[in-house]
Write a protein that holds these residues in place. Sequence first.
Motif, PDB file in Angstrom:
ATOM      1  N   ILE A 123       0.830  -1.216   0.000  1.00 15.41           N
ATOM      2  CA  ILE A 123       0.000   0.000   0.000  1.00 15.41           C
ATOM      3  C   ILE A 123       0.865   1.267   0.000  1.00 15.41           C
ATOM      4  CG2 ILE A 123      -0.275   0.116   2.514  1.00 15.41           C
ATOM      5  CD1 ILE A 123      -3.115   1.127   2.087  1.00 15.41           C
ATOM      6  N   TYR A 124       2.140   1.120   0.335  1.00 20.34           N
ATOM      7  CA  TYR A 124       3.045   2.280   0.313  1.00 20.34           C
ATOM      8  C   TYR A 124       3.092   2.909  -1.097  1.00 20.34           C
ATOM      9  CZ  TYR A 124       7.152   5.151   1.402  1.00 20.34           C
ATOM     10  OH  TYR A 124       8.020   6.206   1.596  1.00 20.34           O
ATOM     11  N   TYR A 125       2.860   2.063  -2.117  1.00 22.98           N
ATOM     12  CA  TYR A 125       2.859   2.563  -3.505  1.00 22.98           C
ATOM     13  C   TYR A 125       1.627   3.417  -3.815  1.00 22.98           C
ATOM     14  CZ  TYR A 125       6.509  -0.945  -4.287  1.00 22.98           C
ATOM     15  OH  TYR A 125       7.661  -1.693  -4.217  1.00 22.98           O
ATOM     16  N   ASP A 126       0.592   3.287  -2.998  1.00 23.73           N
ATOM     17  CA  ASP A 126      -0.669   4.014  -3.255  1.00 23.73           C
ATOM     18  C   ASP A 126      -0.711   5.361  -2.522  1.00 23.73           C
ATOM     19  OD1 ASP A 126      -1.396   1.777  -4.677  1.00 23.73           O
ATOM     20  OD2 ASP A 126      -2.568   0.882  -3.055  1.00 23.73           O
ATOM     21  N   HIS A 127       0.438   5.950  -2.354  1.00 20.67           N
ATOM     22  CA  HIS A 127       0.577   7.187  -1.564  1.00 20.67           C
ATOM     23  C   HIS A 127      -0.154   8.375  -2.194  1.00 20.67           C
ATOM     24  CE1 HIS A 127       3.405   8.618  -4.652  1.00 20.67           C
ATOM     25  NE2 HIS A 127       3.849   7.376  -4.692  1.00 20.67           N
ATOM     26  N   PRO A 128      -0.521   9.338  -1.367  1.00 25.94           N
ATOM     27  CA  PRO A 128      -1.009  10.605  -1.918  1.00 25.94           C
ATOM     28  C   PRO A 128       0.105  11.251  -2.761  1.00 25.94           C
ATOM     29  CG  PRO A 128      -1.372  10.491   0.462  1.00 25.94           C
ATOM     30  CD  PRO A 128      -0.485   9.343   0.103  1.00 25.94           C
ATOM     31  N   TYR A 129      -0.261  12.109  -3.650  1.00 26.09           N
ATOM     32  CA  TYR A 129       0.732  12.723  -4.540  1.00 26.09           C
ATOM     33  C   TYR A 129       0.337  14.158  -4.856  1.00 26.09           C
ATOM     34  CZ  TYR A 129      -2.743  11.793  -8.124  1.00 26.09           C
ATOM     35  OH  TYR A 129      -3.898  11.774  -8.854  1.00 26.09           O
ATOM     36  N   LEU A 130       1.333  14.883  -5.307  1.00 23.16           N
ATOM     37  CA  LEU A 130       1.186  16.300  -5.619  1.00 23.16           C
ATOM     38  C   LEU A 130       0.846  16.468  -7.101  1.00 23.16           C
ATOM     39  CD1 LEU A 130       1.886  18.703  -3.731  1.00 23.16           C
ATOM     40  CD2 LEU A 130       4.193  18.665  -4.692  1.00 23.16           C
ATOM     41  N   THR A 131       0.044  17.454  -7.425  1.00 25.69           N
ATOM     42  CA  THR A 131      -0.165  17.728  -8.844  1.00 25.69           C
ATOM     43  C   THR A 131       0.992  18.591  -9.367  1.00 25.69           C
ATOM     44  OG1 THR A 131      -1.407  19.767  -8.477  1.00 25.69           O
ATOM     45  CG2 THR A 131      -2.683  17.722  -8.577  1.00 25.69           C
ATOM     46  N   ARG A 132       1.229  18.481 -10.644  1.00 30.26           N
ATOM     47  CA  ARG A 132       2.288  19.274 -11.277  1.00 30.26           C
ATOM     48  C   ARG A 132       2.026  20.764 -11.087  1.00 30.26           C
ATOM     49  NH1 ARG A 132       5.259  18.105 -16.793  1.00 30.26           N
ATOM     50  NH2 ARG A 132       6.693  19.857 -16.704  1.00 30.26           N
ATOM     51  N   ALA A 133       0.751  21.149 -11.218  1.00 31.20           N
ATOM     52  CA  ALA A 133       0.389  22.563 -11.085  1.00 31.20           C
ATOM     53  C   ALA A 133       0.686  23.069  -9.667  1.00 31.20           C
ATOM     54  CB  ALA A 133      -1.088  22.750 -11.418  1.00 31.20           C
ATOM     55  N   ALA A 134       0.431  22.222  -8.665  1.00 31.48           N
ATOM     56  CA  ALA A 134       0.720  22.616  -7.278  1.00 31.48           C
ATOM     57  C   ALA A 134       2.220  22.807  -7.086  1.00 31.48           C
ATOM     58  CB  ALA A 134       0.184  21.564  -6.311  1.00 31.48           C
ATOM     59  N   ALA A 135       3.008  21.906  -7.664  1.00 34.27           N
ATOM     60  CA  ALA A 135       4.466  22.029  -7.557  1.00 34.27           C
ATOM     61  C   ALA A 135       4.934  23.336  -8.185  1.00 34.27           C
ATOM     62  CB  ALA A 135       5.141  20.838  -8.232  1.00 34.27           C
ATOM     63  N   ALA A 136       4.358  23.675  -9.334  1.00 36.37           N
ATOM     64  CA  ALA A 136       4.745  24.911 -10.027  1.00 36.37           C
ATOM     65  C   ALA A 136       4.444  26.135  -9.164  1.00 36.37           C
ATOM     66  CB  ALA A 136       4.026  24.997 -11.367  1.00 36.37           C
ATOM     67  N   GLU A 137       3.307  26.126  -8.483  1.00 36.74           N
ATOM     68  CA  GLU A 137       2.932  27.252  -7.613  1.00 36.74           C
ATOM     69  C   GLU A 137       3.907  27.384  -6.437  1.00 36.74           C
ATOM     70  OE1 GLU A 137       0.672  29.599  -8.051  1.00 36.74           O
ATOM     71  OE2 GLU A 137       0.011  28.719  -9.949  1.00 36.74           O
ATOM     72  N   ILE A 138       4.285  26.245  -5.858  1.00 39.90           N
ATOM     73  CA  ILE A 138       5.240  26.252  -4.736  1.00 39.90           C
ATOM     74  C   ILE A 138       6.573  26.854  -5.194  1.00 39.90           C
ATOM     75  CG2 ILE A 138       6.634  24.759  -3.237  1.00 39.90           C
ATOM     76  CD1 ILE A 138       4.215  22.774  -3.261  1.00 39.90           C
ATOM     77  N   LEU A 139       7.049  26.394  -6.346  1.00 33.01           N
ATOM     78  CA  LEU A 139       8.348  26.843  -6.855  1.00 33.01           C
ATOM     79  C   LEU A 139       8.345  28.339  -7.156  1.00 33.01           C
ATOM     80  CD1 LEU A 139       8.933  23.824  -9.238  1.00 33.01           C
ATOM     81  CD2 LEU A 139      10.258  24.297  -7.169  1.00 33.01           C
ATOM     82  N   LYS A 140       7.226  28.810  -7.655  1.00 36.41           N
ATOM     83  CA  LYS A 140       7.079  30.234  -7.974  1.00 36.41           C
ATOM     84  C   LYS A 140       7.359  31.111  -6.762  1.00 36.41           C
ATOM     85  CE  LYS A 140       3.287  30.438 -11.097  1.00 36.41           C
ATOM     86  NZ  LYS A 140       1.827  30.683 -11.177  1.00 36.41           N
ATOM     87  N   ARG A 141       7.126  30.552  -5.576  1.00 41.98           N
ATOM     88  CA  ARG A 141       7.270  31.322  -4.338  1.00 41.98           C
ATOM     89  C   ARG A 141       8.666  31.212  -3.736  1.00 41.98           C
ATOM     90  NH1 ARG A 141       2.340  30.348  -5.782  1.00 41.98           N
ATOM     91  NH2 ARG A 141       0.720  31.850  -5.250  1.00 41.98           N
ATOM     92  N   GLY A 142       9.592  30.622  -4.487  1.00 47.23           N
ATOM     93  CA  GLY A 142      11.000  30.650  -4.078  1.00 47.23           C
ATOM     94  C   GLY A 142      11.513  29.409  -3.381  1.00 47.23           C
TER      95      GLY A 142
END
Length: 217
Positions: A123-142
């Motif tokens: 079940i470790y493989y069925d982990h929650p995950y981040l969307t690409r768009a969310a990652a982009a927003e995080i990166l935008k903030r430094g």
Amino acid sequence: MKDIVDLSHPLESGMQIYPGDPRFHCAPAAELSRDGYNVQRLQMGSHTGTHVDAPYHFIADGKKIDDVPIDTFIGRAAVLDMSYKGAKGKIQWEDLAIFEDLMKSGNILLIRTDWSKHWGHSIYYDHPYLTRAAAAEILKRGVKVIGVDTLSPDATAINGGTWDFGVHEEVLGSGGIIAENLTNLAAIQEGEWMVSLVPLRLAGCDGSPVRAFAWKA
Ligand SMILES: [Zn+2]
């Protein structure tokens, strides 16, 4: 020094690895009884256990792990509690936006799902995950370093679903770092913590196991 929290899983034979990656082995190369001393031979992939990914993991001309300045891997921990997300739960920008204040240069963003409790199980493989768009927003903030207490910030489809490496492409493509297979993030949810994810100085490598830990800031 008190108040140190270990954020790492043990490296041991039979441990869980990313599907297709080399298995971990630590076996005697010299033995005390025969040679007068112990030396062991290590065999593992660069993404074994708790580890960091360098840009070169996905980007042909990206920085290799020994090219990334050491201070990149040390910073103030910003732990975002996403532990309410279930199996294959999608973490979107809408979930993270309330933590926007914590997203700044120098902070190490740790996405806490507590999925680490499933380490070693299918079940470790069925982990929650981040969307690409969310990652982009995080990166935008430094933010330069994003850590997860799961196998990957992207969905892992070994038990069904679609493979996707959008978060890897986004973070590593921007010159950032990903830390994976962290554990114990609940222990540093409250209070101010510093975190170290310093890798081995592996020349030319695309990632490295780390002994991740946090201490009271
Ligand atoms: Zn990795």
